[in-house]
Scaffold this motif. Structure first.
Motif, PDB file in Angstrom:
ATOM      1  N   GLN A  38       0.835  -1.197   0.000  1.00 33.39           N
ATOM      2  CA  GLN A  38       0.000   0.000   0.000  1.00 33.39           C
ATOM      3  C   GLN A  38       0.872   1.251   0.000  1.00 33.39           C
ATOM      4  O   GLN A  38       1.966   1.272   0.572  1.00 33.39           O
ATOM      5  CB  GLN A  38      -0.898   0.003   1.236  1.00 33.39           C
ATOM      6  N   ALA A  39       0.390   2.304  -0.640  1.00 29.94           N
ATOM      7  CA  ALA A  39       1.157   3.550  -0.735  1.00 29.94           C
ATOM      8  C   ALA A  39       1.191   4.284   0.595  1.00 29.94           C
ATOM      9  O   ALA A  39       0.262   4.191   1.408  1.00 29.94           O
ATOM     10  CB  ALA A  39       0.536   4.458  -1.794  1.00 29.94           C
ATOM     11  N   ARG A  40       2.248   5.022   0.805  1.00 33.68           N
ATOM     12  CA  ARG A  40       2.291   5.955   1.919  1.00 33.68           C
ATOM     13  C   ARG A  40       1.362   7.128   1.624  1.00 33.68           C
ATOM     14  O   ARG A  40       1.249   7.569   0.485  1.00 33.68           O
ATOM     15  CB  ARG A  40       3.711   6.468   2.125  1.00 33.68           C
ATOM     16  N   GLY A  41       0.731   7.619   2.678  1.00 31.14           N
ATOM     17  CA  GLY A  41      -0.154   8.760   2.525  1.00 31.14           C
ATOM     18  C   GLY A  41      -1.607   8.430   2.763  1.00 31.14           C
ATOM     19  O   GLY A  41      -2.437   9.340   2.931  1.00 31.14           O
ATOM     20  N   LEU A  42      -1.964   7.140   2.780  1.00 26.87           N
ATOM     21  CA  LEU A  42      -3.349   6.766   3.035  1.00 26.87           C
ATOM     22  C   LEU A  42      -3.683   6.781   4.522  1.00 26.87           C
ATOM     23  O   LEU A  42      -4.850   6.880   4.902  1.00 26.87           O
ATOM     24  CB  LEU A  42      -3.644   5.374   2.460  1.00 26.87           C
ATOM     25  N   GLU A  43      -2.652   6.661   5.356  1.00 22.72           N
ATOM     26  CA  GLU A  43      -2.852   6.699   6.795  1.00 22.72           C
ATOM     27  C   GLU A  43      -2.492   8.087   7.326  1.00 22.72           C
ATOM     28  O   GLU A  43      -1.656   8.799   6.760  1.00 22.72           O
ATOM     29  CB  GLU A  43      -1.979   5.643   7.491  1.00 22.72           C
ATOM     30  N   ASP A  44      -3.137   8.475   8.424  1.00 21.29           N
ATOM     31  CA  ASP A  44      -2.862   9.779   9.030  1.00 21.29           C
ATOM     32  C   ASP A  44      -1.383   9.928   9.352  1.00 21.29           C
ATOM     33  O   ASP A  44      -0.751   8.999   9.879  1.00 21.29           O
ATOM     34  CB  ASP A  44      -3.682   9.954  10.319  1.00 21.29           C
ATOM     35  N   GLY A  45      -0.838  11.091   9.042  1.00 22.41           N
ATOM     36  CA  GLY A  45       0.538  11.389   9.407  1.00 22.41           C
ATOM     37  C   GLY A  45       1.581  10.898   8.445  1.00 22.41           C
ATOM     38  O   GLY A  45       2.775  11.159   8.633  1.00 22.41           O
ATOM     39  N   GLN A  46       1.186  10.184   7.390  1.00 23.73           N
ATOM     40  CA  GLN A  46       2.146   9.680   6.418  1.00 23.73           C
ATOM     41  C   GLN A  46       2.366  10.692   5.295  1.00 23.73           C
ATOM     42  O   GLN A  46       1.416  11.331   4.829  1.00 23.73           O
ATOM     43  CB  GLN A  46       1.669   8.359   5.805  1.00 23.73           C
ATOM     44  N   GLU A  47       3.603  10.804   4.867  1.00 29.57           N
ATOM     45  CA  GLU A  47       3.935  11.694   3.756  1.00 29.57           C
ATOM     46  C   GLU A  47       3.708  10.968   2.432  1.00 29.57           C
ATOM     47  O   GLU A  47       4.085   9.810   2.263  1.00 29.57           O
ATOM     48  CB  GLU A  47       5.394  12.123   3.853  1.00 29.57           C
TER      49      GLU A  47
END
Length: 260
Positions: A38-47
């Motif tokens: 999964q890509a970074r950015g879908l979860e809170d706080g991820q760039e």
């Protein structure tokens, strides 16, 4: 992971999540182990990552946490296939073997989408094809056009949630994060010069892909094999259940060979 086989690693498409592979997983032969990336950015706080090489480097590290040594099997649909190509190149550069690269309708000349407008009926209908395949027929452009602009996103989510195509807790904020990742992936794609295929590759080509080249712009790897499997559907609907069933057995055979 079973004792007698290695897993395959499936890279997200431009939307960032791996829900688009859910139908595929159900249709593959039993015993094939799969890890979704999964890509970074879908979860809170991820760039959100907007550089494809950096993205691939991050995913190579994640794969090694699961499987420290090769050979590796990599799979990706659309944008995910391009990331998988770069991952394969990085694995090879570090001396690791890649047993199989599977590209699902990934071409070297794929067009990046235009403006993403959540009030546009056509864009919302296209988004439904990616995020809510089972109810896409209920979320066509005419349906959205008949609604006030401010009510269209809520209708999209409500219809998809009620049909079980999206989780019950899915919110407009989550949709916004998906679109932010989507935009980041498109930026990454536009700036990336595709790596040359260097490993055995299977290309699943949607029969309605408009590229006249049956290999979608790819050249066979030097001394290796580029196998093309024709699959029904468009670039999007090739991942829909009825079409997946047409090539799932062939893909299962490819993965079983690569991971055994």
């Amino acid at each position: 992971m079973t004792r007698d086989s290695r897993p395959s690693f499936w890279v997200h498409a431009a939307g960032g999540n791996v829900l688009s592979y859910a139908v595929m997983v159900r249709e593959l032969s039993p015993g094939i182990d799969i890890y979704g990336i999964q890509a970074r950015g879908l979860e809170d706080g991820q760039e959100v990552l907007t550089d494809l090489v950096q993205m691939a480097t991050c995913y190579v590290e994640a794969v090694r946490e699961v499987q420290p040594d090769g050979p590796y099997t990599l799979v990706g649909w659309s944008f995910g296939g391009m990331v998988a190509v770069e991952m394969a190149a990085q694995f090879r550069a570090s001396g690791d073997e890649v047993s199989e690269l599977v590209l699902i309708d990934t071409g070297t000349r794929d067009a990046a989408p235009g403006q993403m407008d959540l009030t546009d009926p056509g864009f919302l209908a296209g988004l439904a094809q990616f995020l809510a395949q089972s109810v896409a027929h209920q979320l066509g452009p005419a349906i959205f056009a008949a609604l006030p602009a401010e009510a269209r996103v809520a209708h999209f989510i409500q219809t998809a949630v009620e049909a079980g195509a999206l989780p019950p807790t899915f919110t407009e904020d989550e949709l916004s994060r998906i679109l932010t990742v989507y935009a980041g992936c498109n930026d990454a794609y536009r700036a990336y010069e595709p790596a040359v295929l260097a490993v055995r590759t299977t290309l699943i080509r949607a029969e309605q892909n408009t590229d006249p080249d049956p290999r979608l712009g790819w050249a066979p790897p030097e001394g290796g094999e580029l196998r093309v499997i024709d699959a029904p559907g468009t670039h999007v609907t090739v991942m829909h259940e009825a079409h997946v069933r047409a090539y799932a057995r062939q893909l299962s055979d490819v993965l079983a060979r690569a991971t055994s």
